[in-house]
Design an enzyme around this catalytic site. Structure first.
Site, PDB file in Angstrom:
ATOM      1  N   TRP A   1       0.863  -1.177   0.000  1.00 52.99           N
ATOM      2  CA  TRP A   1       0.000   0.000   0.000  1.00 52.99           C
ATOM      3  C   TRP A   1       0.902   1.230   0.000  1.00 52.99           C
ATOM      4  O   TRP A   1       1.866   1.282   0.774  1.00 52.99           O
ATOM      5  CB  TRP A   1      -0.902  -0.024   1.240  1.00 52.99           C
TER       6      TRP A   1
ATOM      7  N   HIS B   1      -0.431  -5.734   6.653  1.00 58.77           N
ATOM      8  CA  HIS B   1      -1.380  -5.652   5.539  1.00 58.77           C
ATOM      9  C   HIS B   1      -0.729  -5.983   4.192  1.00 58.77           C
ATOM     10  O   HIS B   1      -1.358  -5.804   3.149  1.00 58.77           O
ATOM     11  CB  HIS B   1      -2.026  -4.268   5.497  1.00 58.77           C
TER      12      HIS B   1
ATOM     13  N   HIS C   1      -7.995  -1.768  13.250  1.00 56.17           N
ATOM     14  CA  HIS C   1      -7.379  -1.111  12.092  1.00 56.17           C
ATOM     15  C   HIS C   1      -8.054   0.220  11.776  1.00 56.17           C
ATOM     16  O   HIS C   1      -7.395   1.186  11.381  1.00 56.17           O
ATOM     17  CB  HIS C   1      -7.465  -2.052  10.884  1.00 56.17           C
TER      18      HIS C   1
ATOM     19  N   HIS D   1     -15.497  -0.292   5.510  1.00 61.91           N
ATOM     20  CA  HIS D   1     -14.952  -1.019   6.653  1.00 61.91           C
ATOM     21  C   HIS D   1     -15.879  -0.883   7.861  1.00 61.91           C
ATOM     22  O   HIS D   1     -16.203  -1.867   8.536  1.00 61.91           O
ATOM     23  CB  HIS D   1     -13.563  -0.486   7.017  1.00 61.91           C
TER      24      HIS D   1
END
Length: 215
Positions: A17, A47, A57, A167
């Site tokens: 990421w 991750h 998270h 999320h």
């Protein structure tokens, strides 16, 4: 019994990421150089590659990964293949209830859903844009008894999202998150599924070896 490995390979070439810790493996001692054994060490974000998100998270009061209920990550799962529609149209960027509804019976019977989009085929290149679930999908999944949602993408939300609304919505619906699966060689259908997150104290997520199998 046939087993499908649906984990991305952790390697020094794996794209992380943007801004996150990259995966790095190195050999610290080598038999070829006189050591009694080969030894390796890794540095990584939790991750990198195929992983589970803990609620911690994205929620300071959320549970860390070692508190995860392991039974959710083990059992039957339905794989839905949407790759044709996503690859045929770069304009399509939402996974919708209309995409899922034809498979409602199988989804309800397994309580775990894995969605194959085919939009991240090269693990060494991080995608600029990814499809995400529509805002009304978490409630539909909850209504159909889903406890786990997995995608072949690095996030449930847009790459540039700061609110991580999907999320939060999935957590509110009691659905755990698995990201960055590799379902390249997997067809749609019902499988046995196992993907246990590593037990990391205080972890906001954890890598996992995800597999499907059929007897």
């Amino acid at each position: 019994m046939r087993i499908w490995d649906i984990s991305r390979t952790l390697s020094n070439e794996l794209a992380e990421w943007p801004g996150d810790e990259p995966f790095h493996f190195r050999v610290t001692t080598e038999i070829a150089k006189g050591a009694s054994v080969n030894l390796g060490a890794i540095a990584m974000s939790v991750h990198n590659g195929t992983h589970a998100d803990a609620q911690f998270h994205f929620d300071v009061n959320g549970a860390p990964i070692e508190k995860a209920s392991l039974e959710i990550y083990l059992g039957r799962a339905t794989v839905i293949d949407l790759s044709d529609s996503f690859l045929q149209s770069t304009e399509k960027h939402l996974i919708t209830r209309e995409d899922l509804r034809p498979h409602a019976e199988e989804i309800a019977a397994t309580s775990r859903l894995l969605v194959k989009t085919g939009r991240w085929s090269n693990s060494t290149v991080f995608p600029d844009q990814i499809p995400v679930i529509a805002a009304d999908v978490p409630a539909w999944l909850q209504k159909n008894g889903v406890k786990l949602l997995g995608l072949d993408l690095p996030s449930m939300d847009e790459i540039d999202s700061k609110s991580l609304q999907n999320h939060h919505a999935l957590a509110g619906a009691g659905i755990v998150i698995v990201e960055s699966l590799d379902m390249t060689d997997v067809a749609a259908g019902i499988y046995n599924f196992a993907a246990l997150p590593l037990k990391i104290a205080g972890g906001d997520g954890a890598p996992m070896r995800a597999i499907l199998w059929r007897e």
